[in-house]
Enzyme design. Structure first.
Site, PDB file in Angstrom:
ATOM      1  N   GLY A 269       0.862  -1.176   0.000  1.00 31.49           N
ATOM      2  CA  GLY A 269       0.000   0.000   0.000  1.00 31.49           C
ATOM      3  C   GLY A 269       0.894   1.221   0.000  1.00 31.49           C
ATOM      4  CB  SER A 270       1.994   3.830  -0.752  1.00 38.04           C
ATOM      5  OG  SER A 270       2.789   2.756  -1.156  1.00 38.04           O
ATOM      6  CG  ASN A 271      -0.206   6.761   3.843  1.00 37.83           C
ATOM      7  OD1 ASN A 271      -1.369   6.476   3.681  1.00 37.83           O
ATOM      8  ND2 ASN A 271       0.505   6.315   4.874  1.00 37.83           N
ATOM      9  CG  ASN A 541      -2.716   2.346  -0.706  1.00 36.77           C
ATOM     10  OD1 ASN A 541      -2.246   2.270   0.418  1.00 36.77           O
ATOM     11  ND2 ASN A 541      -1.951   2.479  -1.775  1.00 36.77           N
TER      12      ASN A 541
END
Length: 829
Positions: A269-271, A541
């Site tokens: 995932g990620s920000n 995400n």
């Protein structure tokens, strides 16, 4: 990045001359590295600074790839070698057919299915054909040179060094690699969301049991072609969720597809957030990137700086085996990626020829499937030969994970279309970013190369511009096409999950082409969701809809993601945080650093007070657990009330809330439901009236007491990793808590609590500009540069992560040469 010619010459002379002015110890290291030549006539200079970060200096792209391959091998030889075994289809040969597969490069559950797939790719010449395609359809010359150099650099390191990592020390499977191996690893990453997600279903797909035995029979006598003589479904399929005719149940399939492609169910995932000049202290842009990737194995990031004087100068994190920087910054632009919601595959439901289940009808005319026979060597056993079946749409597949069976019957089969199986362009995109001077150049690189398979891009530049775009290689599934051509099953799965199931018997249901697309069957750049020059652009995400809550993006096709639907807890917390930051203004890199380690628990802000109040109101301070026993929960009430609502390592009550939150059933969680008119604020108000709340509280208290964990213990005492026998506390929290600084640890109360992290914050960068030639950048590689426990850089940055500290990026030459840890190595073949 390009510089003026005179400056280029001066810089090149100064950089290469710097090697001769080093201290004696560094010069000795340099001499040592030149004593063992290999082949290819390549060379590079590697300057190591604090935390083992290499700054690779080369004269051309082949030399740069050489230095990168050498330096990656020095830090990650075992992880790299393991991945090369995977893409060569040799895991069964070395580790056994039934052992767990390499989860970094596909979803295969066992080595045999992994090998059957990757050997099939190799024997079909898939990667070679993609390498031979002229740009922009295939990789460009510079990327090919980088891959050639990378293979040579990796091989040179192997030839010259003794492996000390116990993971692969003395292992026969650590071998030299070819350019094909390097490209095959890139291919595996490209198809992770498509064919890579369906490896078990591709390799298990065999004609129904009534078929006459053919060349697909395995060496172990399976009959016919992978199906037992009793007609048992082959491995990778299940009768669960299917009708008596073998057709998957539509609602079960929709639910499985939705869960399969849900952002919070993935191991990545990620920000990321970009702030525009109107929000910053100096009118220049800012970027904070926080990707969430696996902490072990072949999808780790590795940090470096790559420099060809006058041509290229970029710093950042590369996925292992990649010769380009995946997420990074140069002197004028910074970018990051977040895993996108676009569904990178679709299915075609085949109507089979009644006389032959290996032929299918298109516009009433039969087409025979192509049979690929693949043989895999097996440790301590006979080789296994099995057939795979391919169609004009792609391989026949009998499942997308265990929960979504797609049975091959006498009348119906399913073929998987993955447009990234003809996409080897991601490195060209990354190289375009590395050379960019502005967010406009980033967008131009995406338009030219069209190489990103499964990520969004968020960028900022020194002029104050911002960019968000979901520029992915996606199957060209328009809502109109799905409406016109979906099968009955597809009419349920597409709106629910974005997974289209089209009627493969109709020629007019082909995906078609966009005039600005580099390959047929994908969307062109003009169809991509894009947001330019917003005060902030953020993604955690969820779909592109709320990259900026004040400027929603709409009008894209369902396959890209949803519009007007409930956002994840992490997205809600992120939007709340970054919009407040943008409104406050006068932002600097320090504000980005503070956001990364604020460790605010969004779920805690929403419900902890209500939970504490409801806890205190329980009669007698007791609640009944799921086992029917009364539990004294009185102490938990005060802990929840006093908790600071963060997941810092010193937070008391964070662990109690975490374990409680995981137990609360989603279906009974909220009193106020989601409203598209208030997507950040809803749903809200914990439903403490539901009996499930008290039961979950009782079970949580029982669990922690049984493990000997005080209810008010500090989070870091029980959320940690062990490195070389020492505990390192880990800040952050799980996906559903909504913490920006996401980590997913393994719960093992017998050994103290959360004892390992499977995925989470990885290569983090906070980047801005101050008007000088040197960007203001702070970075952190949470799991450190090396996976070798004997390396000094096995856990040094992990300790920084624990202490919420950063590394000051040494981007400019003066900063590199002034490093007190400077060590220079000259490598050549």
């Amino acid at each position: 990045m390009r510089t003026r010619p005179r400056r280029t010459v001066v810089a090149a002379v100064a950089l290469f001359a710097a090697v001769g002015t080093l201290p004696a110890a560094a010069a000795q290291d340099q001499h040592q590295e030149q004593r063992h030549p290999s082949h290819g006539g390549l060379s590079a200079t590697i300057r190591y600074t604090e935390y083992g970060i290499p700054h690779i200096l080369a004269r051309n792209y082949a030399d740069l790839g050489f230095g990168t391959g050498w330096a990656q091998a020095a830090d990650q030889v075992c992880a790299l070698a393991d991945g090369f075994v995977t893409v060569r289809g040799e895991r069964s040969r070395y580790f056994g057919a039934d052992a767990a597969a390499d989860s970094a490069l596909s979803s295969a559950t066992k080595n045999l299915s992994s090998d059957l797939y990757f050997r099939g790719v190799r024997e079909a010449g898939t990667v070679e054909k993609l390498l031979a395609q002229p740009a922009p359809l295939g990789p460009g010359r510079e990327v090919k040179e980088l891959m050639r150099g990378f293979a040579a650099g990796y091989n040179t390191w192997l030839a010259k060094n003794r492996i000390t990592d116990p993971t692969c020390r003395g292992a026969a499977w650590v071998r030299p690699v070819s350019v094909q191996d390097v490209a095959a690893r890139n291919f595996a990453l490209a198809v992770l969301g498509g064919q890579g997600r369906a490896v078990d279903g591709i390799t298990a797909a065999q004609p129904p049991a009534s078929t006459t035995p053919s060349a697909g029979t395995t060496s172990t006598g399976t009959s016919p072609a992978g199906t037992t003589s009793t007609g048992t479904p082959p491995t990778g399929t299940t009768s669960t969720g299917t009708s008596s005719t073998g057709t998957p149940d539509a609602q079960d399939a929709a639910r499985a597809a939705r869960e399969l492609f849900a952002a919070d169910s993935a191991d990545m995932g990620s920000n990321a957030v970009a702030f525009g000049g109107s929000t910053t202290a100096n009118g220049r842009g800012l970027l904070l990137g926080n990707p969430h990737y696996p902490w072990q194995g072949g999808r780790r990031f590795w940090q470096s700086q790559q420099t060809i004087p006058g041509e290229l100068n970029v710093s950042g994190g590369s996925l292992l085996g990649s010769a380009t920087v995946s997420i990074g910054h140069n002197a004028q632009v910074a970018w990051s990626h977040t895993v996108a919601t676009g569904v990178t595959l679709n299915l075609h439901q085949l109507t089979l020829d009644p006389a032959d289940p290996t032929a299918y009808l298109v516009d009433g005319k039969p087409e025979r499937m192509t049979e690929r026979r693949v043989t895999v060597a097996v440790k301590d056993g006979e080789p296994v030969t099995k057939s795979q079946w391919w169609t004009r749409y792609g391989p026949v597949v009998t499942s997308l994970g265990a929960a979504l069976p797609l049975p091959w019957t006498s009348t119906t089969a399913y073929a998987l279309n993955d447009p990234n199986a003809t996409n080897l362009r991601a490195s060209d995109t990354a190289l375009g970013f590395s050379k960019a001077r502005s967010t406009a150049d980033v967008l131009d690189a995406l338009k030219r190369t069209q190489g990103l398979p499964w990520v969004n891009t968020i960028a900022a530049d020194s002029r104050g511009h911002t960019l968000f775009t979901q520029s992915q290689v996606l199957p060209r599934i328009t809502d109109e096409l799905a409406q016109r051509c979906s099968t009955p099953l597809g009419r349920v799965t597409y709106p629910a999950s974005g997974v289209a199931i089209l009627d493969g018997s109709r020629g007019d249901c082909a995906l078609g082409s966009d005039p600005d697309a580099v390959q047929p069957g994908i969307f062109g750049p003009s169809k991509m969701p894009v947001l330019k020059d917003a005060p902030y652009a953020e993604n955690s995400n969820d779909s592109a809809w709320l990259a900026n809550a004040d400027r929603p993006i709409t009008g894209y096709e369902r396959v890209f993601g949803t519009i007007g639907t409930q956002r994840s807890m992490r997205t809600r917390g992120a939007l709340r945080d970054v919009s407040a930051m943008a409104a406050r203004g006068q932002l600097t890199v320090r504000d980005l650093q503070a956001q990364q380690f604020a460790n605010r628990v969004t779920a805690g802000d929403l419900v902890a007070a209500d939970a504490a109040k409801a806890c205190a109101a329980l009669p007698g301070g007791t609640a009944t657990g799921s086992d029917g026993k009364a539990v004294d929960v009185g102490a938990a009430c005060g802990v929840l009330a006093a908790w600071d609502r963060t997941a810092d390592t010193g937070s008391r009550g964070a662990l109690l809330f975490d374990r409680l939150w995981r137990r609360l059933p989603v279906s009974q969680l909220w009193k106020v439901p989601f409203s598209a008119a208030d997507p950040v604020g809803t749903p809200n108000t914990l439903n403490t009236d539901a009996p499930a709340f008290a039961t979950a509280l009782a079970d949580t208290v029982t669990e922690l007491r049984a493990a000997g964990i005080p209810l008010d213990s500090r989070l870091g005492e029980h959320q940690f990793v062990v490195r070389n026998g020492k505990r390192i506390a880990v800040p952050g929290g799980t996906e559903s808590l909504g913490v920006w600084n996401k980590v997913e640890p393994v719960w093992d109360p017998a050994h103290g609590g959360y004892t390992e992290v499977t995925t989470g914050s990885s290569y983090i960068q906070a980047v801005g500009w101050n008007g000088s030639r040197c960007p203001v950048a702070r970075t952190l590689l949470t799991y450190s540069q090396s996976s070798n426990p004997d390396s000094p850089h096995f856990s040094d940055q992990t300790r920084l992560f624990s202490a919420e500290k950063w590394v000051s990026s040494r981007f400019c030459e003066k900063d590199i040469l002034s490093s007190p840890s400077l060590r220079v190595v000259r490598v050549r073949s």
